[in-house]
Design a protein around this motif. Structure first.
Motif, mmCIF file in Angstrom:
data_model
loop_
_atom_site.group_PDB
_atom_site.id
_atom_site.type_symbol
_atom_site.label_atom_id
_atom_site.label_comp_id
_atom_site.label_asym_id
_atom_site.label_seq_id
_atom_site.Cartn_x
_atom_site.Cartn_y
_atom_site.Cartn_z
ATOM 1 N N ALA A 100 0.824 -1.212 0.000
ATOM 2 C CA ALA A 100 0.000 0.000 0.000
ATOM 3 C C ALA A 100 0.854 1.256 0.000
ATOM 4 C CB ALA A 100 -0.909 -0.008 1.228
ATOM 5 N N ARG A 101 0.297 2.277 -0.629
ATOM 6 C CA ARG A 101 0.928 3.595 -0.632
ATOM 7 C C ARG A 101 -0.165 4.641 -0.499
ATOM 8 N NH1 ARG A 101 2.108 7.512 -4.520
ATOM 9 N NH2 ARG A 101 1.439 6.207 -6.250
ATOM 10 N N ILE A 102 0.003 5.548 0.437
ATOM 11 C CA ILE A 102 -0.957 6.634 0.621
ATOM 12 C C ILE A 102 -0.703 7.673 -0.465
ATOM 13 C CG2 ILE A 102 -1.695 8.482 2.166
ATOM 14 C CD1 ILE A 102 -0.958 6.546 4.495
ATOM 15 N N LEU A 103 -1.767 8.033 -1.187
ATOM 16 C CA LEU A 103 -1.643 8.995 -2.278
ATOM 17 C C LEU A 103 -1.642 10.410 -1.718
ATOM 18 C CD1 LEU A 103 -4.067 7.332 -4.847
ATOM 19 C CD2 LEU A 103 -1.591 7.048 -4.625
ATOM 20 N N THR A 104 -0.801 11.271 -2.294
ATOM 21 C CA THR A 104 -0.695 12.633 -1.780
ATOM 22 C C THR A 104 -1.047 13.699 -2.808
ATOM 23 O OG1 THR A 104 1.666 12.633 -2.280
ATOM 24 C CG2 THR A 104 1.027 12.031 -0.033
ATOM 25 N N GLY A 105 -0.768 13.466 -4.064
ATOM 26 C CA GLY A 105 -1.024 14.479 -5.089
ATOM 27 C C GLY A 105 -2.488 14.551 -5.476
ATOM 28 N N TYR A 106 -2.932 15.756 -5.818
ATOM 29 C CA TYR A 106 -4.332 15.967 -6.191
ATOM 30 C C TYR A 106 -4.749 15.075 -7.361
ATOM 31 C CZ TYR A 106 -8.359 18.005 -8.500
ATOM 32 O OH TYR A 106 -9.570 18.160 -9.130
ATOM 33 N N ALA A 107 -3.949 15.014 -8.414
ATOM 34 C CA ALA A 107 -4.321 14.227 -9.603
ATOM 35 C C ALA A 107 -4.479 12.749 -9.264
ATOM 36 C CB ALA A 107 -3.291 14.422 -10.712
ATOM 37 N N GLU A 108 -3.540 12.214 -8.471
ATOM 38 C CA GLU A 108 -3.622 10.805 -8.061
ATOM 39 C C GLU A 108 -4.861 10.550 -7.207
ATOM 40 O OE1 GLU A 108 0.554 8.602 -7.392
ATOM 41 O OE2 GLU A 108 0.147 10.220 -5.963
ATOM 42 N N LYS A 109 -5.108 11.438 -6.258
ATOM 43 C CA LYS A 109 -6.254 11.277 -5.363
ATOM 44 C C LYS A 109 -7.572 11.365 -6.137
ATOM 45 C CE LYS A 109 -6.115 13.006 -1.125
ATOM 46 N NZ LYS A 109 -5.936 13.919 0.025
ATOM 47 N N CYS A 110 -7.642 12.303 -7.062
ATOM 48 C CA CYS A 110 -8.852 12.475 -7.870
ATOM 49 C C CYS A 110 -9.096 11.234 -8.733
ATOM 50 C CB CYS A 110 -8.700 13.723 -8.733
ATOM 51 S SG CYS A 110 -10.233 14.247 -9.510
ATOM 52 N N ALA A 111 -8.060 10.719 -9.365
ATOM 53 C CA ALA A 111 -8.192 9.519 -10.202
ATOM 54 C C ALA A 111 -8.639 8.321 -9.364
ATOM 55 C CB ALA A 111 -6.873 9.221 -10.911
ATOM 56 N N ALA A 112 -8.068 8.155 -8.172
ATOM 57 C CA ALA A 112 -8.443 7.033 -7.300
ATOM 58 C C ALA A 112 -9.890 7.158 -6.831
ATOM 59 C CB ALA A 112 -7.500 6.967 -6.102
ATOM 60 N N MET A 113 -10.276 8.357 -6.422
ATOM 61 C CA MET A 113 -11.647 8.558 -5.947
ATOM 62 C C MET A 113 -12.653 8.320 -7.070
ATOM 63 S SD MET A 113 -13.031 9.078 -3.107
ATOM 64 C CE MET A 113 -14.432 9.722 -2.250
ATOM 65 N N ASN A 114 -12.321 8.747 -8.276
ATOM 66 C CA ASN A 114 -13.221 8.509 -9.404
ATOM 67 C C ASN A 114 -13.263 7.032 -9.788
ATOM 68 O OD1 ASN A 114 -14.706 10.855 -10.151
ATOM 69 N ND2 ASN A 114 -12.755 11.812 -10.654
ATOM 70 N N ALA A 115 -12.174 6.315 -9.617
ATOM 71 C CA ALA A 115 -12.203 4.861 -9.854
ATOM 72 C C ALA A 115 -13.193 4.212 -8.887
ATOM 73 C CB ALA A 115 -10.804 4.259 -9.677
ATOM 74 N N ILE A 116 -13.170 4.642 -7.629
ATOM 75 C CA ILE A 116 -14.103 4.115 -6.628
ATOM 76 C C ILE A 116 -15.534 4.494 -7.008
ATOM 77 C CG2 ILE A 116 -14.813 4.226 -4.199
ATOM 78 C CD1 ILE A 116 -11.760 4.701 -3.571
ATOM 79 N N MET A 117 -15.749 5.721 -7.436
ATOM 80 C CA MET A 117 -17.088 6.159 -7.854
ATOM 81 C C MET A 117 -17.600 5.287 -9.011
ATOM 82 S SD MET A 117 -17.860 8.711 -5.849
ATOM 83 C CE MET A 117 -19.229 9.462 -6.680
ATOM 84 N N ARG A 118 -16.744 5.029 -9.997
ATOM 85 C CA ARG A 118 -17.144 4.196 -11.144
ATOM 86 C C ARG A 118 -17.447 2.765 -10.707
ATOM 87 N NH1 ARG A 118 -12.905 7.083 -13.352
ATOM 88 N NH2 ARG A 118 -11.478 5.315 -13.208
ATOM 89 N N HIS A 119 -16.677 2.252 -9.744
ATOM 90 C CA HIS A 119 -16.898 0.885 -9.270
ATOM 91 C C HIS A 119 -18.321 0.715 -8.728
ATOM 92 C CE1 HIS A 119 -15.862 -3.048 -7.595
ATOM 93 N NE2 HIS A 119 -16.544 -2.688 -6.531
ATOM 94 N N TYR A 120 -18.841 1.751 -8.103
ATOM 95 C CA TYR A 120 -20.178 1.678 -7.518
ATOM 96 C C TYR A 120 -21.252 2.272 -8.429
ATOM 97 C CZ TYR A 120 -17.830 -0.101 -3.471
ATOM 98 O OH TYR A 120 -17.073 -0.884 -2.638
ATOM 99 N N GLY A 121 -20.920 2.426 -9.711
ATOM 100 C CA GLY A 121 -21.922 2.775 -10.702
ATOM 101 C C GLY A 121 -22.163 4.255 -10.915
ATOM 102 N N SER A 122 -21.277 5.089 -10.418
ATOM 103 C CA SER A 122 -21.437 6.526 -10.603
ATOM 104 C C SER A 122 -20.489 7.004 -11.688
ATOM 105 C CB SER A 122 -21.143 7.254 -9.283
ATOM 106 O OG SER A 122 -21.428 8.633 -9.415
ATOM 107 N N LYS A 123 -20.730 8.186 -12.167
ATOM 108 C CA LYS A 123 -19.819 8.761 -13.160
ATOM 109 C C LYS A 123 -18.729 9.555 -12.448
ATOM 110 C CE LYS A 123 -22.821 12.702 -13.747
ATOM 111 N NZ LYS A 123 -23.724 13.443 -14.510
#
Length: 152
Positions: A100-123
């Motif tokens: 595991a690695r804790i993400l610190t940069g805005y772009a990385e965090k945004c991409a990860a959060m959106n991946a989670i959103m897509r996983h649960y059926g959101s855009k």
């Protein structure tokens, strides 16, 4: 794996289970103390992403020891028999190991959060830096991956 007859060897089947599971469990270790916790997550490109509060037991343990284990599963319940000793469980499961690695940069965090959103059926959502400020996003780069199935 002891039950080779239940092993899933097709990577696409394993990834399908990861992509369709609703809950992921992260197993951590700190010296002699094991700890497991369910999380909302996403799987993309041999990586698990999950979010957390920025502080707490899970983050403290990952900071000390970034090696972890990930588990997802699905089940349709027991397959009953007249003999209770012959009951089986209909299931599919995947267990992965990773770092595991804790993400610190805005772009990385945004991409990860959106991946989670897509996983649960959101855009995708245009998160602001302020929105992600108090969210800890974690990337688990997977090393090993095994799958097991019965009754599917």
């Amino acid at each position: 794996m002891r039950r080779k007859d239940r092993e899933i060897t097709d990577r696409s089947v394993i990834e399908s289970i990861l992509n369709n599971a609703e809950v992921c469990r992260i197993a951590l270790a700190d010296e002699n103390e094991p700890y497991i916790v369910p999380v909302c997550f996403a799987y993309e490109d041999n990586t698990i992403y999950f979010h957390s509060a920025p502080a707490g037991k899970k983050i403290a343990m990952l900071t000390k020891n970034p090696r972890c284990c990930v588990e997802v599963d699905r089940s349709s319940g027991p397959i009953k028999s007249d003999n209770p000793c012959k009951w089986e469980m209909q299931y599919q499961s995947v267990i992965c190991t990773g770092t595991a690695r804790i993400l610190t940069g805005y772009a990385e965090k945004c991409a990860a959060m959106n991946a989670i959103m897509r996983h649960y059926g959101s855009k995708d959502h245009p998160f602001t830096e302020k929105e992600l400020e108090n969210v800890c996003l974690v990337k688990v780069l997977l090393g090993g991956m095994t799958g097991k199935s019965y009754g599917y």
